[in-house]
Scaffold this active site. Structure first.
Site, short mmCIF file in Angstrom:
data_model
loop_
_atom_site.label_atom_id
_atom_site.label_comp_id
_atom_site.label_asym_id
_atom_site.label_seq_id
_atom_site.Cartn_x
_atom_site.Cartn_y
_atom_site.Cartn_z
N ASP A 199 0.74 -1.25 0.11
CA ASP A 199 -0.03 -0.18 0.00
C ASP A 199 0.84 1.17 0.13
O ASP A 199 1.95 1.41 0.42
CB ASP A 199 -0.85 0.05 1.21
CG ASP A 199 -1.90 1.12 1.07
OD1 ASP A 199 -2.45 1.30 0.18
OD2 ASP A 199 -1.66 2.19 1.90
N ASP A 238 -7.78 3.85 6.18
CA ASP A 238 -6.79 4.27 5.46
C ASP A 238 -6.01 5.46 6.62
O ASP A 238 -5.52 6.38 6.02
CB ASP A 238 -6.81 4.82 4.26
CG ASP A 238 -5.46 5.07 3.46
OD1 ASP A 238 -4.47 4.70 4.06
OD2 ASP A 238 -5.42 5.61 2.37
#
Length: 439
Positions: free
Chosen positions: A159, A313
Site C-alpha cells: 500500500d 486508511d
C-alpha cells in the site's frame, strides 16, 4: 487467527438496555472475556453496571487499513497512540500496513509489530505483510515465512505503491492461495498517475495547476487484477476504491463469481475534490478526493454490498511532513476516531444502511477478509466480548486537538458529525470508557 491475551483487570460488566445491532434492546453480561449471557438480566454483586439506554451495541470494529508508523516514524504515530485512537473509534482490531521503516517484509518484522501491539493491549494489532521486498516492486517478500510466523500474516499489501507488474502480481496471488491469504492492492497504474499526481484529473486540476490523477489509473488495475484473480483462483482485495468506474468493474467481477473484495474509506464517502480549491494539504490523499458523482456511486456500492467494507486508511503525518505547499505535502489523513461517526452520518442518517449492515461492513466482513476468527462475531452468548457502544443521537463538531493520535492532519476538524462512541470492549475489558482510554 485469534489473539489469546486475556482481559487484564478481570472486571465483569452488565451492559443494561443496549439496542443490539438495531434489533431491539437487551442486557449483556461480559465476563471472562466472553458475552456470558444476553437477555433481561439481574446484575450480580461483583459486576459493574453500564446504563446503555439510547445506545446501539455493535460488534467491535475491524479496520483493514491502518498506518501506525512504528517502527521508523514514531514522530507521526506509535502503536500505542494509534491503538488509543482506534479504541476511541470503536475498533477492537486493526491491520497495520507494511510501509514502516524497516518495511514489514520478513517474519521477524511482522512478529515485532504483533508483539508491540500485544504489549499495548488496547486493540489487536495484526500486521500486514509487504508483497514485495522493501516495497520495491521487484521481488516477492517472504510471504510464506510471514504466514507461518507467530504473526500468522494473511493480508499482504505494498500500500502506497501499486504492484504494477502483472507477472509479479500473478505470482503473489498464486503464492498466497496456498495458505488462504489475500493480496490487497493499491490500484494506481504509475504510467497514468505517477508519484506527483495529487488531484482528480479534470477542470479543477487544470485550474489549480496540480498534477492530475485520473480515475482510469485506478480502474485499469482493478480490471487487470480481478482477471488475474479469476485466472489464479486466488483472492484479491482492492484498497480504498475511489471511482464509479471501479465500482462498475467490481460489480461485474462479483457477478462472475470472481473472489474479489473491496473497501472504501470514510473520506471518499463524504469529501469531494471541491475541497482542494484552498490548497489545504490536509485534503491531499492517495487516491485523491473525487467528484460528487463518484462519491454517490461509492455510497450506493457500499449499501448494496458491491463494496464489502469501510476501512479508514488512517495515515498520520508529523506537521513538518504535512504543512507544505499542496504539491510537496505528504499524502494522507486521519481516520480511526471519526470513521463510525462518518458512516452514521452519511449512510445510516440517509437511510442507505441499517445498523446490521454497518456491522457487516465495519466488523463481520473485514474480519472474514483478514481471517481474524476472534473478531466480527455476533453479539451472542459464548462469543468473544468485543463490542462498541455508540450514541447515535450525539452530535458535535470535531476538534482535531482532542485526537488521541500524535498527528493532527484531521480532515473532519470543525465538521459536525452525528454519532459518538461511548465505550469499547476488547474481550470484555473496557479499552475506551467515559471519554478516555483505560489502562
Amino acid at each position: 487467527m485469534t489473539h489469546a491475551n486475556p482481559t487484564r483487570d478481570g472486571q465483569a460488566y452488565v451492559v443494561r438496555g443496549a439496542d443490539l445491532v438495531g434489533a431491539g434492546r437487551a442486557d449483556l453480561l461480559l465476563r471472562d472475556g466472553v458475552i456470558a449471557e444476553v437477555g433481561s438480566l439481574s446484575a450480580p454483586k461483583d459486576v459493574t453496571v453500564l446504563d446503555a439506554d439510547g445506545l446501539v451495541a455493535l460488534p467491535g470494529l475491524v479496520d483493514l487499513h491502518t498506518h501506525l508508523r512504528e517502527p521508523g516514524r514514531e514522530d507521526a504515530e506509535t502503536i500505542e497512540t494509534g491503538s488509543a485512537a482506534a479504541a476511541a473509534g470503536g475498533f477492537t482490531a486493526v491491520l497495520a500496513m507494511a510501509n514502516t521503516d524497516p518495511v514489514t517484509d520478513t517474519a521477524e518484522a511482522a512478529e515485532r509489530v504483533l508483539d508491540l501491539g500485544q504489549k499495548v493491549g488496547l486493540v489487536d494489532v495484526q500486521p500486514v505483510g509487504a508483497v514485495t521486498k522493501a516495497l520495491a516492486g521487484e521481488q516477492l517478500a517472504e510471504l510464506g515465512l510471514m504466514a507461518r510466523s507467530r504473526a500468522g500474516v494473511r493480508v499482504f499489501s505494498d500500500d502506497g505503491k501499486c504492484v504494477h507488474d502483472a507477472r509479479l502480481m500473478r505470482r503473489a496471488l498464486e503464492y498466497v492461495k496456498a495458505f488462504g491469504g489475500v493480496v490487497s492492492q493499491h490500484a494506481q497504474e504509475p504510467r497514468l498517475a505517477d508519484g506527483q499526481a495529487c488531484c482528480h484529473e479534470g477542470e479543477l486540476s487544470g485550474r489549480l495547476g496540480l498534477p492530475g490523477w485520473p480515475g482510469v489509473a485506478e480502474e485499469v488495475i482493478v480490471a487487470r487484477d480481478v482477471m488475474l484473480a479469476r485466472h489464479t483462483g486466488s483472492r484479491v482485495h482492492i484498497a480504498h476504491v475511489s471511482t464509479a468506474g471501479s465500482v462498475e468493474v467490481l460489480r461485474w467481477a462479483k457477478g462472475q463469481g470472481i473472489a474479489v473484495t473491496a473497501e472504501v474509506t470514510p473520506h471518499h464517502l463524504l469529501l469531494t475534490t471541491d475541497l482542494l480549491g484552498a490548497y489545504d494539504p490536509v485534503f491531499k490523499v492517495n487516491p485523491p478526493l473525487r467528484p460528487q458523482e463518484d462519491v454517490e456511486a461509492l455510497r450506493a456500492a457500499l449499501a448494496d454490498g458491491t463494496i464489502d467494507a469501510v476501512a479508514t486508511d488512517h495515515a498520520p503525518h508529523a506537521r513538518h511532513d504535512k504543512e507544505h505547499a499542496f504539491g510537496e505535502a505528504a499524502f494522507g489523513m486521519l481516520g480511526l476516531e471519526q470513521a463510525l461517526a462518518v458512516v452514521t452520518t452519511v449512510m445510516v442518517g440517509s437511510g442507505l444502511m441499517t445498523w446490521e449492515e454497518v456491522a457487516a461492513a465495519m466488523s463481520h466482513r473485514p474480519a472474514q477478509i483478514a481471517s481474524l476468527s476472534g473478531h466480527g462475531r455476533r453479539l451472542a452468548a459464548g462469543e468473544p466480548a468485543n463490542l462498541v457502544l455508540l450514541d447515535p443521537s450525539a452530535e458535535g463538531a470535531v476538534d482535531r486537538d482532542r485526537s488521541l493520535s500524535l498527528s493532527r492532519n484531521n480532515p473532519w476538524h470543525g465538521r459536525v458529525l452525528k454519532g459518538a462512541v461511548h465505550a469499547t470492549f476488547l474481550r470484555g475489558r473496557a479499552t475506551y470508557l467515559d471519554g478516555g482510554v483505560t489502562s
